[in-house]
Motif scaffolding. Structure first.
Motif, PDB file in Angstrom:
ATOM      1  N   PHE A 198       0.839  -1.200   0.000  1.00 55.42           N
ATOM      2  CA  PHE A 198       0.000   0.000   0.000  1.00 55.42           C
ATOM      3  C   PHE A 198       0.874   1.249   0.000  1.00 55.42           C
ATOM      4  CE2 PHE A 198      -2.187   3.365   2.384  1.00 55.42           C
ATOM      5  CZ  PHE A 198      -3.347   3.501   1.644  1.00 55.42           C
ATOM      6  N   ALA A 199       1.927   1.258   0.833  1.00 51.94           N
ATOM      7  CA  ALA A 199       2.830   2.413   0.904  1.00 51.94           C
ATOM      8  C   ALA A 199       3.490   2.669  -0.448  1.00 51.94           C
ATOM      9  CB  ALA A 199       3.888   2.197   1.980  1.00 51.94           C
ATOM     10  N   ALA A 200       3.930   1.604  -1.115  1.00 55.66           N
ATOM     11  CA  ALA A 200       4.549   1.763  -2.437  1.00 55.66           C
ATOM     12  C   ALA A 200       3.532   2.297  -3.441  1.00 55.66           C
ATOM     13  CB  ALA A 200       5.118   0.431  -2.915  1.00 55.66           C
ATOM     14  N   ALA A 201       2.296   1.836  -3.342  1.00 59.88           N
ATOM     15  CA  ALA A 201       1.252   2.340  -4.245  1.00 59.88           C
ATOM     16  C   ALA A 201       0.952   3.804  -3.967  1.00 59.88           C
ATOM     17  CB  ALA A 201      -0.018   1.490  -4.108  1.00 59.88           C
ATOM     18  N   CYS A 202       1.101   4.231  -2.712  1.00 62.76           N
ATOM     19  CA  CYS A 202       0.912   5.650  -2.371  1.00 62.76           C
ATOM     20  C   CYS A 202       1.998   6.516  -3.009  1.00 62.76           C
ATOM     21  CB  CYS A 202       0.945   5.849  -0.859  1.00 62.76           C
ATOM     22  SG  CYS A 202      -0.490   5.237   0.011  1.00 62.76           S
ATOM     23  N   ASP A 203       3.214   5.992  -3.078  1.00 59.95           N
ATOM     24  CA  ASP A 203       4.325   6.748  -3.652  1.00 59.95           C
ATOM     25  C   ASP A 203       4.285   6.774  -5.171  1.00 59.95           C
ATOM     26  OD1 ASP A 203       5.272   7.253  -1.131  1.00 59.95           O
ATOM     27  OD2 ASP A 203       6.725   5.603  -1.167  1.00 59.95           O
ATOM     28  N   SER A 204       3.761   5.739  -5.779  1.00 64.49           N
ATOM     29  CA  SER A 204       3.781   5.597  -7.233  1.00 64.49           C
ATOM     30  C   SER A 204       3.081   6.737  -7.975  1.00 64.49           C
ATOM     31  CB  SER A 204       3.182   4.251  -7.629  1.00 64.49           C
ATOM     32  OG  SER A 204       3.283   4.059  -9.005  1.00 64.49           O
ATOM     33  N   PRO A 205       1.869   7.164  -7.561  1.00 64.04           N
ATOM     34  CA  PRO A 205       1.217   8.262  -8.297  1.00 64.04           C
ATOM     35  C   PRO A 205       2.041   9.539  -8.313  1.00 64.04           C
ATOM     36  CG  PRO A 205      -0.371   7.170  -6.909  1.00 64.04           C
ATOM     37  CD  PRO A 205       0.994   6.610  -6.551  1.00 64.04           C
ATOM     38  N   ARG A 206       2.732   9.814  -7.213  1.00 60.42           N
ATOM     39  CA  ARG A 206       3.558  11.023  -7.155  1.00 60.42           C
ATOM     40  C   ARG A 206       4.634  10.974  -8.232  1.00 60.42           C
ATOM     41  NH1 ARG A 206       5.678  11.063  -1.782  1.00 60.42           N
ATOM     42  NH2 ARG A 206       3.500  11.107  -1.260  1.00 60.42           N
ATOM     43  N   GLU A 207       5.255   9.821  -8.391  1.00 53.74           N
ATOM     44  CA  GLU A 207       6.297   9.666  -9.400  1.00 53.74           C
ATOM     45  C   GLU A 207       5.724   9.814 -10.806  1.00 53.74           C
ATOM     46  OE1 GLU A 207       7.946   5.857  -8.478  1.00 53.74           O
ATOM     47  OE2 GLU A 207       8.613   6.509  -6.505  1.00 53.74           O
ATOM     48  N   VAL A 208       4.553   9.218 -11.038  1.00 56.96           N
ATOM     49  CA  VAL A 208       3.921   9.314 -12.362  1.00 56.96           C
ATOM     50  C   VAL A 208       3.517  10.746 -12.652  1.00 56.96           C
ATOM     51  CG1 VAL A 208       1.904   8.634 -13.731  1.00 56.96           C
ATOM     52  CG2 VAL A 208       3.130   6.923 -12.391  1.00 56.96           C
ATOM     53  N   LEU A 209       2.873  11.400 -11.666  1.00 56.41           N
ATOM     54  CA  LEU A 209       2.436  12.784 -11.881  1.00 56.41           C
ATOM     55  C   LEU A 209       3.620  13.709 -12.105  1.00 56.41           C
ATOM     56  CD1 LEU A 209      -0.453  13.029  -9.279  1.00 56.41           C
ATOM     57  CD2 LEU A 209      -0.666  12.965 -11.768  1.00 56.41           C
ATOM     58  N   ASP A 210       4.717  13.480 -11.379  1.00 62.80           N
ATOM     59  CA  ASP A 210       5.910  14.301 -11.579  1.00 62.80           C
ATOM     60  C   ASP A 210       6.450  14.140 -12.999  1.00 62.80           C
ATOM     61  OD1 ASP A 210       5.756  15.265  -9.034  1.00 62.80           O
ATOM     62  OD2 ASP A 210       7.369  14.014  -8.233  1.00 62.80           O
ATOM     63  N   SER A 211       6.360  12.929 -13.536  1.00 64.58           N
ATOM     64  CA  SER A 211       6.888  12.703 -14.890  1.00 64.58           C
ATOM     65  C   SER A 211       5.980  13.328 -15.947  1.00 64.58           C
ATOM     66  CB  SER A 211       7.051  11.206 -15.157  1.00 64.58           C
ATOM     67  OG  SER A 211       5.788  10.584 -15.314  1.00 64.58           O
ATOM     68  N   LEU A 212       4.708  13.541 -15.624  1.00 63.98           N
ATOM     69  CA  LEU A 212       3.767  14.131 -16.585  1.00 63.98           C
ATOM     70  C   LEU A 212       3.738  15.657 -16.510  1.00 63.98           C
ATOM     71  CD1 LEU A 212       0.738  11.715 -16.157  1.00 63.98           C
ATOM     72  CD2 LEU A 212       2.433  11.714 -18.006  1.00 63.98           C
ATOM     73  N   THR A 213       4.192  16.216 -15.400  1.00 61.18           N
ATOM     74  CA  THR A 213       4.138  17.652 -15.185  1.00 61.18           C
ATOM     75  C   THR A 213       5.364  18.310 -15.820  1.00 61.18           C
ATOM     76  OG1 THR A 213       3.000  17.263 -13.109  1.00 61.18           O
ATOM     77  CG2 THR A 213       3.939  19.450 -13.431  1.00 61.18           C
ATOM     78  N   PRO A 214       5.133  19.246 -16.721  1.00 66.75           N
ATOM     79  CA  PRO A 214       6.292  19.935 -17.307  1.00 66.75           C
ATOM     80  C   PRO A 214       7.010  20.754 -16.246  1.00 66.75           C
ATOM     81  CG  PRO A 214       4.233  20.864 -18.141  1.00 66.75           C
ATOM     82  CD  PRO A 214       3.872  19.724 -17.221  1.00 66.75           C
ATOM     83  N   THR A 215       8.299  20.803 -16.346  1.00 65.95           N
ATOM     84  CA  THR A 215       9.080  21.602 -15.393  1.00 65.95           C
ATOM     85  C   THR A 215       9.251  23.015 -15.942  1.00 65.95           C
ATOM     86  OG1 THR A 215      11.122  20.835 -16.432  1.00 65.95           O
ATOM     87  CG2 THR A 215      10.343  19.614 -14.510  1.00 65.95           C
TER      88      THR A 215
END
Length: 96
Positions: free
Chosen positions: A77-94
């Motif tokens: 569950f903890a890993a699944a909580c972290d996963s969206p943050r990583e995906v969203l960061d990769s989709l968000t332009p810097t």
């Protein structure tokens, strides 16, 4: 009895919802973090990127979500909580 519909594997926006093994505790409370509540939370977190909104969508509190994340046996569950943050960061332009 009809089979339940398949669980979505991605959000309506096409973002993959992380697969995980829900935590199942020794005590079962009807108002607790059931596997279905955990799935709702992770799906909402993946879609919205906000713990408070995801907890509300699952009918749980933010505090209880963090407590679940830190429980022994809830590593998936903890890993699944972290996963969206990583995906969203990769989709968000810097920005520069």
């Amino acid at each position: 009895m009809p089979n339940p519909p398949p669980r979505p594997t991605e959000t309506p926006e096409g973002i993959p919802i992380p697969a995980f093994t829900p935590w199942t505790g020794e005590r079962r409370r009807g108002s607790g973090w059931t596997p279905e509540a955990q799935r709702l939370f992770i799906a909402a977190l993946t879609r919205l990127g906000c713990v408070a909104t995801a907890a509300r969508a699952a009918g749980r509190s933010v505090r209880s979500a963090y407590r679940l994340r830190d429980r022994p046996g809830a590593e998936s569950f903890a890993a699944a909580c972290d996963s969206p943050r990583e995906v969203l960061d990769s989709l968000t332009p810097t920005c520069c």
